[in-house]
Design a protein around this motif. Sequence first.
Motif, mmCIF file in Angstrom:
data_model
loop_
_atom_site.group_PDB
_atom_site.id
_atom_site.type_symbol
_atom_site.label_atom_id
_atom_site.label_comp_id
_atom_site.label_asym_id
_atom_site.label_seq_id
_atom_site.Cartn_x
_atom_site.Cartn_y
_atom_site.Cartn_z
ATOM 1 N N THR A 29 79.643 57.895 66.031
ATOM 2 C CA THR A 29 78.707 58.960 66.390
ATOM 3 C C THR A 29 79.326 59.957 67.364
ATOM 4 O OG1 THR A 29 77.772 57.571 68.145
ATOM 5 C CG2 THR A 29 76.691 57.498 65.986
ATOM 6 N N GLU A 30 80.419 59.561 68.028
ATOM 7 C CA GLU A 30 81.135 60.518 68.884
ATOM 8 C C GLU A 30 81.638 61.709 68.073
ATOM 9 O OE1 GLU A 30 83.888 59.021 71.987
ATOM 10 O OE2 GLU A 30 83.460 57.034 71.143
ATOM 11 N N LEU A 31 81.853 61.483 66.762
ATOM 12 C CA LEU A 31 82.337 62.543 65.878
ATOM 13 C C LEU A 31 81.190 63.148 65.063
ATOM 14 C CD1 LEU A 31 85.508 60.696 64.554
ATOM 15 C CD2 LEU A 31 85.421 62.464 66.304
ATOM 16 N N SER A 32 79.947 62.924 65.537
ATOM 17 C CA SER A 32 78.749 63.429 64.872
ATOM 18 C C SER A 32 78.582 62.828 63.475
ATOM 19 C CB SER A 32 78.771 64.963 64.785
ATOM 20 O OG SER A 32 78.808 65.524 66.090
ATOM 21 N N LEU A 33 79.055 61.581 63.299
ATOM 22 C CA LEU A 33 78.897 60.860 62.042
ATOM 23 C C LEU A 33 77.766 59.839 62.172
ATOM 24 C CD1 LEU A 33 82.685 60.222 61.319
ATOM 25 C CD2 LEU A 33 81.203 61.875 60.154
ATOM 26 N N LYS A 34 77.218 59.434 61.046
ATOM 27 C CA LYS A 34 76.151 58.449 61.039
ATOM 28 C C LYS A 34 76.668 57.109 61.538
ATOM 29 C CE LYS A 34 72.765 56.282 57.954
ATOM 30 N NZ LYS A 34 72.294 56.178 56.539
ATOM 31 N N ALA A 35 75.862 56.430 62.339
ATOM 32 C CA ALA A 35 76.285 55.163 62.938
ATOM 33 C C ALA A 35 76.622 54.112 61.883
ATOM 34 C CB ALA A 35 75.203 54.636 63.871
ATOM 35 N N ASP A 36 77.669 53.336 62.157
ATOM 36 C CA ASP A 36 78.079 52.203 61.328
ATOM 37 C C ASP A 36 77.421 50.933 61.856
ATOM 38 O OD1 ASP A 36 79.707 53.069 59.267
ATOM 39 O OD2 ASP A 36 81.494 53.141 60.511
ATOM 40 N N ILE A 82 76.899 48.099 64.147
ATOM 41 C CA ILE A 82 77.187 48.023 65.574
ATOM 42 C C ILE A 82 78.270 46.983 65.851
ATOM 43 C CG2 ILE A 82 76.236 47.411 67.830
ATOM 44 C CD1 ILE A 82 75.317 50.112 66.811
ATOM 45 N N GLY A 83 79.254 47.373 66.629
ATOM 46 C CA GLY A 83 80.327 46.462 67.017
ATOM 47 C C GLY A 83 81.501 46.419 66.074
ATOM 48 N N LYS A 84 81.441 47.122 64.921
ATOM 49 C CA LYS A 84 82.533 47.052 63.950
ATOM 50 C C LYS A 84 83.400 48.305 63.932
ATOM 51 C CE LYS A 84 82.186 42.931 62.224
ATOM 52 N NZ LYS A 84 83.289 41.947 62.402
ATOM 53 N N ASP A 85 83.080 49.299 64.756
ATOM 54 C CA ASP A 85 83.952 50.474 64.848
ATOM 55 C C ASP A 85 85.197 50.169 65.667
ATOM 56 O OD1 ASP A 85 82.037 51.779 63.436
ATOM 57 O OD2 ASP A 85 81.404 53.127 65.039
ATOM 58 N N THR A 86 85.209 49.018 66.345
ATOM 59 C CA THR A 86 86.316 48.674 67.232
ATOM 60 C C THR A 86 87.080 47.456 66.734
ATOM 61 O OG1 THR A 86 84.763 47.438 68.622
ATOM 62 C CG2 THR A 86 85.227 49.698 69.249
ATOM 63 N N ASN A 87 87.328 47.420 65.440
ATOM 64 C CA ASN A 87 88.112 46.359 64.813
ATOM 65 C C ASN A 87 89.598 46.680 65.013
ATOM 66 O OD1 ASN A 87 89.332 44.505 63.112
ATOM 67 N ND2 ASN A 87 88.373 45.262 61.242
ATOM 68 N N PHE A 88 90.059 46.519 66.272
ATOM 69 C CA PHE A 88 91.382 47.012 66.647
ATOM 70 C C PHE A 88 92.480 45.984 66.387
ATOM 71 C CE2 PHE A 88 88.924 49.587 69.988
ATOM 72 C CZ PHE A 88 88.743 50.643 69.098
ATOM 73 N N ARG A 89 93.700 46.508 66.143
ATOM 74 C CA ARG A 89 94.850 45.651 65.842
ATOM 75 C C ARG A 89 96.032 45.951 66.748
ATOM 76 N NH1 ARG A 89 95.233 45.410 59.291
ATOM 77 N NH2 ARG A 89 94.446 43.309 59.187
ATOM 78 N N GLY A 90 96.671 47.096 66.532
ATOM 79 C CA GLY A 90 97.846 47.438 67.324
ATOM 80 C C GLY A 90 97.485 47.777 68.757
ATOM 81 N N LEU A 91 98.453 47.619 69.653
ATOM 82 C CA LEU A 91 98.224 47.837 71.085
ATOM 83 C C LEU A 91 99.527 48.234 71.749
ATOM 84 C CD1 LEU A 91 96.478 47.440 73.739
ATOM 85 C CD2 LEU A 91 97.239 45.055 73.691
ATOM 86 N N THR A 92 99.481 49.277 72.574
ATOM 87 C CA THR A 92 100.628 49.611 73.406
ATOM 88 C C THR A 92 100.131 50.344 74.645
ATOM 89 O OG1 THR A 92 102.902 50.455 73.367
ATOM 90 C CG2 THR A 92 101.209 51.917 72.502
ATOM 91 N N VAL A 93 100.969 50.412 75.653
ATOM 92 C CA VAL A 93 100.697 51.195 76.858
ATOM 93 C C VAL A 93 101.851 52.155 77.058
ATOM 94 C CG1 VAL A 93 100.471 51.125 79.373
ATOM 95 C CG2 VAL A 93 99.298 49.417 77.985
ATOM 96 N N PHE A 94 101.519 53.431 77.257
ATOM 97 C CA PHE A 94 102.552 54.446 77.505
ATOM 98 C C PHE A 94 102.022 55.434 78.526
ATOM 99 C CE2 PHE A 94 104.682 58.517 76.588
ATOM 100 C CZ PHE A 94 106.003 58.120 76.765
ATOM 101 N N ASN A 95 102.820 55.704 79.554
ATOM 102 C CA ASN A 95 102.436 56.631 80.629
ATOM 103 C C ASN A 95 101.049 56.299 81.188
ATOM 104 O OD1 ASN A 95 104.819 58.016 80.667
ATOM 105 N ND2 ASN A 95 104.069 59.802 79.555
#
Length: 580
Positions: free
Chosen positions: A281-288, A290-303
């Motif tokens: 919804t941050e992109l003005s899209l219809k909600a999915d 709940i809790g499945k928009d953050t099915n994250f995999r890769g991870l890194t830290v830079f700056n």
Amino acid sequence: MAVKGLRTFVGLPRAVLVSALLASTALASMPARADQDDFHFRPGHLLLSRAVYDNKASNIAAGVTQLPPNCVTPNCAAATTDGTYPMVFSNDLVDSSFGITAKIVLDELRLNGHRVQSLEVPNSGQHGVTSNKDQMVTSFPSKSEIGLNLSIDRHSVSFMGYIAPIDAIDVSNSNTPDVVDSTNPVTSSFSRVIATVDEHGRFRFTKTNAYSGNNGRAAILNDRPGANVFYATGNAGNGSNPQPNGVIIGAGAQIMTAARASLVDQPDPGLPTPAGSFNVTELSLKADKIGKDTNFRGLTVFNDVIYVTKGSGGNGINTVYFIDNSGFDANGKPLACPNGVGLPSASAKLPTTPIFYDASKLQTLGVTPYNMCVLKGFPTNLAKTATSFPFGVWFADAKTLYVADEGDGTNTFSAATSTYTAAAAQTGAGLQKWVFDDTAKTWKLSYTLQAGLGLGVPYTVRGYPTGNNAATGLPWSPATDGLRNIVGRVNPDGTASIWAITSTVSGGGDQGADPNRLVMIKDKLAATALPGSETFTTVRTARFAEALRGVSFTPETGLGRDADDHDGGRPCDRDDDDCR
């Protein structure tokens, strides 16, 4: 040529001598134990994680074992095959949660893939490791697990798994002890756990109730003075809507304090503690869901910015994200991306505490206010229409970002051409190079490196079945579909060396069980058009009953004590004993 240790065998008959030498060689290649006092990783080498299945037919009884474990009729199915690898994973066709826990082995490699030594993560299959001892396993064949990451100050490497015994079934979709979903078909409960290993092979473990119903994928330790927290990515939920609050807050990007006590002495960690949250919804899209928009995999830290990727699932957006820690505007929108897309603040700082969220809105809005942004220039279309499947990410510098795309997993096969045609036809799978446009203030895709990967072309592995899998009607032989976890370094000659774990397609019951590869490529940093001469080389191939998962550098790399490693020789061939 003298053989080290030969004097031990003087006077033995030749046949006995040969057997003894073979036995000593086998013992030398056995992984070291975590309690070995003289173990030491050499900085400047690679560290590779392997999931190793013990291949016991007795793990499952075909036609007898009911799946998932402790299921209730009519939600049960009889196993179709026994525990023999790789046929056991055809049980995935009757139990979508199917998996069996397996040991984790860490290999120290020279930069060309030659193995230096191996270290086995403590597990219940080792002598003396009882239920009250520190231990950890992965789930075979969960393809997104045990990604490896150096800590912020580079003193250790972190990765995620489970507190469970070897050969436990369906652990990767189990609940966590404090977050139980009554609609989850897998009724067992197991804590997720983060491990760190230092240069002396010493492990520390931190348990968490995050990622209930699913799995943790990667973790990075912020070991700067005064921090001592992990950043982690993963997914949660294996039940029906509405999901329990603990599942919603236990997905995606998490932060947790690193424990110092042994696992048995650690207190209950309580409910999960999110570090970031995103919603379409941050992109003005219809909600999915709940809790499945953050099915994250890769991870890194830079700056001092946390970046994550999403590349699977039918909800959310497959793209590259960052956590905005700079605050919110008057409307409660992230300052870096009030419309959902943006760039990190120049004054960004790594978080050391969880984000605040409104618990009363979890069931309707998820974890809000949202504090994550799509990195400007990367895809913003819904996953349902995705052609991008990002996994690992590595910054060569502030204006050059490499993204591993694992491919879409489609195993369409042509017997006429002996090719997985959908995999071979992909244009975005492989290693994408993104360059920041200073004028437009956005990231742009320059090109995708694929040469040498052999997308869609089946390969053979010693001992692995050939022909077709009767359960799927497709070939057992896997083919590369794209790339998952990556690590890289910038060289003095203006090139970047990138090592990557391949993804696969096959006719196996679960493609995560396929023996995959570690590959390497050198890319000219200054290039903005695809160089015709650059090609991937295979530096290691997984053996029978194992899969490669994560790759990083060894602890202490980059702190001025790196190995003087002139590994300019040929890469390891999969039939080379030293490469197995």
